[in-house]
Design an enzyme around this catalytic site. Structure first.
Site, PDB file in Angstrom:
ATOM      1  CE  LYS A   1      79.383  11.470  45.640  1.00  0.00           C
ATOM      2  NZ  LYS A   1      79.393  11.179  44.186  1.00  0.00           N
TER       3      LYS A   1
ATOM      4  CB  THR B   1      81.646  20.639  42.746  1.00  0.00           C
ATOM      5  OG1 THR B   1      80.424  20.682  42.005  1.00  0.00           O
ATOM      6  CG2 THR B   1      82.315  21.998  42.690  1.00  0.00           C
TER       7      THR B   1
ATOM      8  NE  ARG C   1      79.240   7.790  39.425  1.00  0.00           N
ATOM      9  CZ  ARG C   1      78.159   7.948  40.188  1.00  0.00           C
ATOM     10  NH1 ARG C   1      77.174   7.081  40.115  1.00  0.00           N
ATOM     11  NH2 ARG C   1      78.070   8.972  41.006  1.00  0.00           N
TER      12      ARG C   1
ATOM     13  CE  LYS D   1      73.025  12.438  41.765  1.00  0.00           C
ATOM     14  NZ  LYS D   1      74.063  13.069  40.950  1.00  0.00           N
TER      15      LYS D   1
ATOM     16  CB  ALA E   1      75.905   4.748  43.990  1.00  0.00           C
TER      17      ALA E   1
ATOM     18  CG  PHE F   1      73.926   8.336  46.018  1.00  0.00           C
ATOM     19  CD1 PHE F   1      73.395   9.594  45.785  1.00  0.00           C
ATOM     20  CD2 PHE F   1      73.475   7.291  45.229  1.00  0.00           C
ATOM     21  CE1 PHE F   1      72.433   9.808  44.805  1.00  0.00           C
ATOM     22  CE2 PHE F   1      72.521   7.489  44.250  1.00  0.00           C
ATOM     23  CZ  PHE F   1      71.995   8.750  44.036  1.00  0.00           C
TER      24      PHE F   1
ATOM     25  CG  PHE G   1      76.873  25.930  50.294  1.00  0.00           C
ATOM     26  CD1 PHE G   1      75.828  26.089  49.396  1.00  0.00           C
ATOM     27  CD2 PHE G   1      77.571  24.726  50.275  1.00  0.00           C
ATOM     28  CE1 PHE G   1      75.476  25.077  48.511  1.00  0.00           C
ATOM     29  CE2 PHE G   1      77.227  23.714  49.399  1.00  0.00           C
ATOM     30  CZ  PHE G   1      76.178  23.894  48.508  1.00  0.00           C
TER      31      PHE G   1
ATOM     32  CD1 TRP H   1      79.657  25.465  42.363  1.00  0.00           C
ATOM     33  CD2 TRP H   1      79.954  27.656  42.690  1.00  0.00           C
ATOM     34  NE1 TRP H   1      78.727  26.128  41.601  1.00  0.00           N
ATOM     35  CE2 TRP H   1      78.884  27.474  41.776  1.00  0.00           C
ATOM     36  CE3 TRP H   1      80.312  28.958  43.034  1.00  0.00           C
ATOM     37  CZ2 TRP H   1      78.172  28.549  41.231  1.00  0.00           C
ATOM     38  CZ3 TRP H   1      79.612  30.027  42.478  1.00  0.00           C
ATOM     39  CH2 TRP H   1      78.543  29.821  41.591  1.00  0.00           C
TER      40      TRP H   1
END
Length: 557
Positions: A73, A75, A96, A107, A275, A303, A383, A411
């Site tokens: 998210k 990224t 954030r 994480k 969150a 999230f 991916f 990415w």
């Protein structure tokens, strides 16, 4: 832009020639007199010296329910902003700040990845400009003031058994969840039970992110409920008279932080409540400052849409008096297959059937965004293990269901890989939206929670423990029930049970506690087994971290 697959995020970040922050400020048309430099590549912005109106349109990036496969998210948020810049849009990204708990735990950080990163990523992921340390200090100073007041005679008649304010530390440390303070005899204070939360769960973090000015910050700090007297009357920070001191500790931290993406897009990184146990959005000060400086502000909420996005809509947008003009829902084929029952070790194998079973999770998050009157765009984050058959299935599913979707590969390609997504977002920004909150503040606490459970989670209803019922009755007695609710729930499921992946139905949510956070201005509803102080995993990320002889970070993602 070619990528060496073996490069880590930190290696990619270190390979980029970062611009002086003064260059980024010029791009954003930030006056030099409003900058407070923290070295060569970071600065704080004094919002009082930024003129203009908050005209920028807000694009919120959210996601499906997270899985160990990863969704990307942050990224996508960064890559979308870079793509919009490539399309000659005046854009800023607002994120954030990362917490050291997940950075050192499992994480990871919150600066994006690959060629869609915010820089300097190592400094942002570690101590940055010291904002979290200021919040931690203010929180723990309040704890010290409370215990000192009791030790010095307890003029306010505070019941040590009914103090609800906890100490905090910005680390995952399960050993601190329950502690006893004041041991060692009369000179050491009054013994009592206490505990630690992680800093990002502190009410001061929430206040920090919802305050709109120094004056508002001080008023919110004064309204913090710290506990109750022996007569069960509420005690607030204003009764201790320390709101001024707490504001003084936070005055510099309240100024938003200016950094940059790899492609030189101006970025504001400020505040960082979780969150799943808080409201999961960056500061209103940061968002509104960005809206003064840019035509488009790309921001994110933690999230899935059931957590951060719901709180963005019902809490942050309500408090900040603005509305999102577009919403992006990030999904990956890998994560959707996990929601369809595939184990992480088997995700590289093509499995269209599992994808078909798991796409219901994406379906629900799209429906949730539409509940708020905003049309979403799905970012299918690519991916290398995705097969053409799997990609075509998702694209056909979206087309057949009238859902906007864009293949995204930021990415690997940076902003170039987000052009298709940016074009779709720009189309949505040209269309009027019908944004609305899901409940009125005058609704009862039970009605607000039921609305979220049924319309956002897709659940059947809510069960309240006896403790929660007593707390709700007390909240109503004191007239605090006209506040929004902040649900503390697992991020892994739409329900309060992490194992119920995909799109569970017919479930009920159990609310075990309702805690008034009167400074922040919301009621925290604890569900399931959610913890306000996480623990470290068996093999924390810290084991792979180091620093070389030149002072460069190693192993930081």
């Amino acid at each position: 832009m070619a990528v060496t697959k073996t490069l880590s995020d930190i290696e990619i970040a270190n390979s980029v020639e970062i611009q002086p922050i003064t260059n980024i400020a010029k791009i954003a048309e930030i006056p030099e007199e409003s900058l407070e430099h923290y070295g060569k590549y970071k600065a704080k912005i004094d919002p009082l010296k930024i003129t203009g109106t908050e005209k920028g349109k807000v694009v919120l990036v959210t996601a499906i329910s997270p899985t160990p496969a990863g969704e990307g998210k942050s990224t996508v948020t960064v890559g979308l902003a870079d793509a919009l810049k490539r399309l000659n849009q005046k854009v800023m990204v607002a994120l954030r700040e990362p917490s050291l708990g997940p950075v050192m735990g499992i994480k990871g950080g919150a600066t994006g990845g690959g060629y869609a990163q915010v820089l300097p990523m190592d400094e942002i992921n570690l101590h940055f400009t010291g904002d979290f340390h200021a919040i931690t200090t203010a929180n723990n100073a309040l704890s010290a003031f409370i215990d000192n007041h009791i030790h010095q005679g307890n003029e306010l008649n505070i019941d040590p058994r009914r103090i609800i304010w906890k100490r905090v530390v910005d680390l995952n440390d399960r050993a601190l969840r329950k502690v006893v303070v004041g041991l060692g005899g009369p000179t050491q204070g009054m013994p009592r039970e206490d505990g630690f939360d992680i800093t990002v769960a502190s009410e001061i973090m929430a206040i920090f992110c919802l305050a709109t000015s120094i004056k508002d910050l001080k008023e919110r700090l004064a309204n913090i409920l710290i506990g109750y007297t022996f007569d069960r009357e509420p005690v607030f920070v204003r009764h201790l008279g320390v709101e001024g001191a707490l504001t003084l500790l936070l005055k510099d931290a309240l100024k938003p932080n200016l950094v940059q993406t790899i492609e030189g897009t101006p970025a504001i990184v400020h505040g960082g409540p979780f969150a799943n146990i808080a409201h999961g959005c960056n500061s209103i000060m940061a968002t509104q400052t960005a809206r003064k400086l840019a035509d488009i502000v790309v921001t994110e909420a933690g999230f899935g849409a059931d957590l951060g996005a719901e709180k963005f809509m019902n809490i942050k947008a309500r408090k900040g008096n603005f509305s999102p003009s577009a919403v992006v829902v990030v999904a990956t084929i890998r994560a959707l297959k996990m929601h369809g029952g595939v184990q992480k070790s088997d995700l590289s194998n093509e499995n269209v059937k599992a994808l078909q079973d798991g796409i219901v999770n994406l379906e629900k998050h799209i429906a949730t965004v539409r509940e708020f009157g905003v049309e979403p765009v799905v970012a299918l984050n690519r991916f290398i293990t995705d097969t053409e058959a799997e990609i075509e299935f998702v694209l056909d599913w979206a087309k057949n269901n009238g859902i906007r979707i864009a293949r995204t590969n930021v990415w690997e390609q940076g902003g170039l890989g987000g052009i298709e997504l940016a074009e779709q977002v720009l189309e949505v920004l040209e269309q009027p939206q019908n944004f609305n909150q899901l409940y009125e503040l005058t609704d009862s606490i039970e009605e607000k929670i039921n609305t979220i459970v049924q319309r956002v989670y897709g659940g059947q209803g809510v069960q309240f423990t006896d403790k929660a019922k007593k707390q709700i009755a007390q909240i109503e007695q004191f007239g605090w029930d006209v506040l929004p609710v902040c649900m503390a729930k697992t991020q892994y499921s739409l329900s309060d049970q992490p194992s119920l992946i995909g799109r569970p139905k017919g479930f009920t949510i159990t609310v075990r506690e309702v805690i008034p956070k009167l400074g922040a201005g919301f009621l925290v509803c604890l569900t399931g087994d959610i913890m306000t102080m996480p623990g470290l995993p068996k093999n924390p990320a810290a084991l792979r971290m180091d620093v070389d002889e030149n002072g460069n970070a190693v192993g930081l993602f």
